[in-house]
Design a protein around this motif. Sequence first.
Motif, PDB file in Angstrom:
ATOM      1  N   ASP A 352      84.853  12.319  86.953  1.00 58.16           N
ATOM      2  CA  ASP A 352      85.595  11.105  87.444  1.00 58.16           C
ATOM      3  C   ASP A 352      87.112  11.284  86.671  1.00 58.16           C
ATOM      4  OD1 ASP A 352      86.922   8.647  87.332  1.00 58.16           O
ATOM      5  OD2 ASP A 352      84.976   7.942  88.018  1.00 58.16           O
ATOM      6  N   SER A 353      87.961  11.412  87.718  1.00 59.01           N
ATOM      7  CA  SER A 353      89.564  11.542  87.337  1.00 59.01           C
ATOM      8  C   SER A 353      89.754  10.581  86.062  1.00 59.01           C
ATOM      9  CB  SER A 353      90.266  11.638  88.390  1.00 59.01           C
ATOM     10  OG  SER A 353      90.355  10.525  89.040  1.00 59.01           O
ATOM     11  N   THR A 354      89.267   9.342  86.246  1.00 57.62           N
ATOM     12  CA  THR A 354      89.824   8.211  85.459  1.00 57.62           C
ATOM     13  C   THR A 354      89.009   8.342  84.068  1.00 57.62           C
ATOM     14  OG1 THR A 354      90.260   6.682  87.372  1.00 57.62           O
ATOM     15  CG2 THR A 354      90.013   5.603  85.172  1.00 57.62           C
ATOM     16  N   THR A 355      87.732   8.291  83.977  1.00 54.88           N
ATOM     17  CA  THR A 355      86.852   8.244  82.939  1.00 54.88           C
ATOM     18  C   THR A 355      86.467   9.560  82.257  1.00 54.88           C
ATOM     19  OG1 THR A 355      84.792   8.144  84.137  1.00 54.88           O
ATOM     20  CG2 THR A 355      85.869   5.979  83.639  1.00 54.88           C
ATOM     21  N   GLY A 356      86.529  10.615  83.296  1.00 58.15           N
ATOM     22  CA  GLY A 356      86.118  12.064  82.813  1.00 58.15           C
ATOM     23  C   GLY A 356      84.653  12.127  82.640  1.00 58.15           C
ATOM     24  N   ASP A 357      83.890  11.139  83.025  1.00 58.93           N
ATOM     25  CA  ASP A 357      82.484  11.225  83.123  1.00 58.93           C
ATOM     26  C   ASP A 357      82.233  12.308  84.145  1.00 58.93           C
ATOM     27  OD1 ASP A 357      82.249   9.410  81.007  1.00 58.93           O
ATOM     28  OD2 ASP A 357      81.906   7.721  82.407  1.00 58.93           O
ATOM     29  N   SER A 358      80.859  12.857  84.286  1.00 57.47           N
ATOM     30  CA  SER A 358      80.326  13.691  85.112  1.00 57.47           C
ATOM     31  C   SER A 358      79.518  12.842  86.154  1.00 57.47           C
ATOM     32  CB  SER A 358      79.494  14.855  84.700  1.00 57.47           C
ATOM     33  OG  SER A 358      80.417  15.392  83.999  1.00 57.47           O
ATOM     34  N   TYR A 359      79.465  13.140  87.386  1.00 57.60           N
ATOM     35  CA  TYR A 359      78.588  12.225  88.312  1.00 57.60           C
ATOM     36  C   TYR A 359      78.149  13.086  89.501  1.00 57.60           C
ATOM     37  CZ  TYR A 359      82.759  11.903  91.541  1.00 57.60           C
ATOM     38  OH  TYR A 359      83.774  12.367  92.519  1.00 57.60           O
ATOM     39  N   VAL A 360      77.217  12.630  90.260  1.00 53.29           N
ATOM     40  CA  VAL A 360      76.676  13.203  91.444  1.00 53.29           C
ATOM     41  C   VAL A 360      76.546  12.216  92.689  1.00 53.29           C
ATOM     42  CG1 VAL A 360      75.459  15.228  90.302  1.00 53.29           C
ATOM     43  CG2 VAL A 360      74.374  12.960  90.876  1.00 53.29           C
ATOM     44  N   LEU A 361      76.689  12.753  93.878  1.00 49.25           N
ATOM     45  CA  LEU A 361      76.212  11.701  94.746  1.00 49.25           C
ATOM     46  C   LEU A 361      74.936  12.078  95.463  1.00 49.25           C
ATOM     47  CD1 LEU A 361      79.682  12.005  97.198  1.00 49.25           C
ATOM     48  CD2 LEU A 361      79.056  10.398  95.627  1.00 49.25           C
ATOM     49  N   THR A 369      74.380   7.116 104.206  1.00 50.59           N
ATOM     50  CA  THR A 369      75.224   6.534 102.958  1.00 50.59           C
ATOM     51  C   THR A 369      74.789   6.929 101.730  1.00 50.59           C
ATOM     52  OG1 THR A 369      73.715   4.520 102.462  1.00 50.59           O
ATOM     53  CG2 THR A 369      75.433   4.239 103.903  1.00 50.59           C
ATOM     54  N   THR A 370      75.663   7.188 100.666  1.00 51.26           N
ATOM     55  CA  THR A 370      75.331   7.844  99.349  1.00 51.26           C
ATOM     56  C   THR A 370      75.918   6.585  98.262  1.00 51.26           C
ATOM     57  OG1 THR A 370      77.657   8.647  99.487  1.00 51.26           O
ATOM     58  CG2 THR A 370      75.881   9.840 100.279  1.00 51.26           C
ATOM     59  N   LYS A 371      75.487   7.070  97.283  1.00 53.12           N
ATOM     60  CA  LYS A 371      75.689   6.132  95.981  1.00 53.12           C
ATOM     61  C   LYS A 371      76.203   7.123  95.046  1.00 53.12           C
ATOM     62  CE  LYS A 371      70.839   5.868  94.383  1.00 53.12           C
ATOM     63  NZ  LYS A 371      69.930   4.920  93.895  1.00 53.12           N
ATOM     64  N   GLN A 372      77.003   6.872  94.091  1.00 48.49           N
ATOM     65  CA  GLN A 372      77.664   7.630  92.989  1.00 48.49           C
ATOM     66  C   GLN A 372      76.945   7.253  91.758  1.00 48.49           C
ATOM     67  OE1 GLN A 372      81.850   8.112  92.478  1.00 48.49           O
ATOM     68  NE2 GLN A 372      81.926   7.924  90.717  1.00 48.49           N
ATOM     69  N   VAL A 373      76.408   8.396  91.169  1.00 45.26           N
ATOM     70  CA  VAL A 373      75.577   7.977  89.844  1.00 45.26           C
ATOM     71  C   VAL A 373      76.031   9.277  88.880  1.00 45.26           C
ATOM     72  CG1 VAL A 373      73.267   8.409  88.906  1.00 45.26           C
ATOM     73  CG2 VAL A 373      73.594   7.752  91.087  1.00 45.26           C
ATOM     74  N   THR A 374      76.392   8.195  87.717  1.00 47.47           N
ATOM     75  CA  THR A 374      77.016   8.898  86.554  1.00 47.47           C
ATOM     76  C   THR A 374      75.733   9.442  85.743  1.00 47.47           C
ATOM     77  OG1 THR A 374      78.799   7.209  86.012  1.00 47.47           O
ATOM     78  CG2 THR A 374      78.119   8.799  84.270  1.00 47.47           C
ATOM     79  N   ILE A 375      76.077  10.894  85.358  1.00 48.82           N
ATOM     80  CA  ILE A 375      75.025  11.691  84.771  1.00 48.82           C
ATOM     81  C   ILE A 375      75.157  12.271  83.543  1.00 48.82           C
ATOM     82  CG2 ILE A 375      73.976  12.259  86.862  1.00 48.82           C
ATOM     83  CD1 ILE A 375      75.567  14.907  86.457  1.00 48.82           C
TER      84      ILE A 375
END
Length: 436
Positions: A352-361, A369-375
């Motif tokens: 994530d360019s804002t928080t720096g957290d890693s995520y997957v779809l 449809t997809t959902k973004q999940v922080t990992i």
Amino acid sequence: MARTRKVRRYRGWLAFGALALVALAVWYFAIRPSNSADTNQTTYTTSAATVGTVSATVSGSGNLAVDDEADVYPDTAGTVSSVSVEEGDKVDEGDTLYKLDPDDAESATTKAYNSYRTAKASVTRASADLTKAKAALTKLQKQSESPTSTVSSSDIKSAKADVTSAKAALSSSKSSRSSAYSDYQDAKDAEDALTVTAPVSGTVWAVNIEEGDTVGTGSSSSSSSSSSASSSSSTSGSTTSSTSSSSAPVVVVPDKPLVATLAINEVDLPSLKVGQRADLEFDALTDLTMTGKVTKIAKSGTVSSGVVTFDVTVTLDVTNKKLKPGMTVAATIVTDVARNAVLVPNAAVKSDSTTGDSYVLILNADGTTTKQVTITTGIAGDTNTQVLTGVKEGDKIVTATSTSSDSSSSSGSSSSGGGGIGMMMGGAPGGGPGGN
């Protein structure tokens, strides 16, 4: 009249052209828009999250070298009387390597003993001189107590100086005697150590002497037949003296003498530890792979063209006769391993360019449809990344997304439109110049 006939002659073609223009206009503004539809479709490429093993690795390259070689020198200088080993021989600790001529050792012992006797005699003389000086001083002191004494204070002072000098001479003689006695004992010990043995168990890596050569106790040893020894070693078996930088009389290496000395980038150094496993490949032997363990990590780095690297030593688990010192080697060192871990492809992990957290779809059940999940991520391997939280086994992880634009048209409308144009254009030949 001729003009009228000419107009009448081309009247059919003029009518045909007019009808064609009308038909095209109707198709473009009415039929085409109503019978075509432009839609955007998104396609997702997915990979199911799995449970397995992932490892983090560090890569480096370098060369093979001989490690922990033991240079075997004698305890005393002498002449080689016999050599009991050849290059490539297996030896155990304590096995005889070579022997020195006893005549040299006996001569050295005799010389050391004579020196000790001389030093001992010097002590005896110095002790007698001190006794004499003390007696002279005592006599003068007693004479000075007599009322009729002619002994002056300068005489007493001179006698005291003689005693002081005699004491110093005696101390120096005793020191020389101790040194001479130590040399004598060393010579006797050396005389008992004419047989030079292997300090460790291993392989005789180099034999740089032969009978008649003179050897010293260190790097000062010399060989009267070094040229012949060099030529013979170049044609020996799997190990030769040319592979060792040492010129010691005999060189013994452990049973696993070869190590890989690797240059590792400084950014990878924090993840390295002694004992980590390494997989080794060799440029000259593409069909051979070996394993080893990290046994040494340099405490200081080397700078080359602005890049800092550290030498890391990997000891091979087994030996192979095909391997030679100096060969180029590439190693992959396993720095961390996670087993029974939830794994997703590296390509699926985003930041994530804002928080720096890693995520997957993750693709939803509807498949569209997809959902973004922080990992939370763990070990990152070459192809997969360990996910500690946010994903479970079986989740459909999006690894790629593509969008396409499709155009569809009604075949009936197209046929009708095409037929209308054809019907409108069908009468043209009849009214053409050739028909009328």
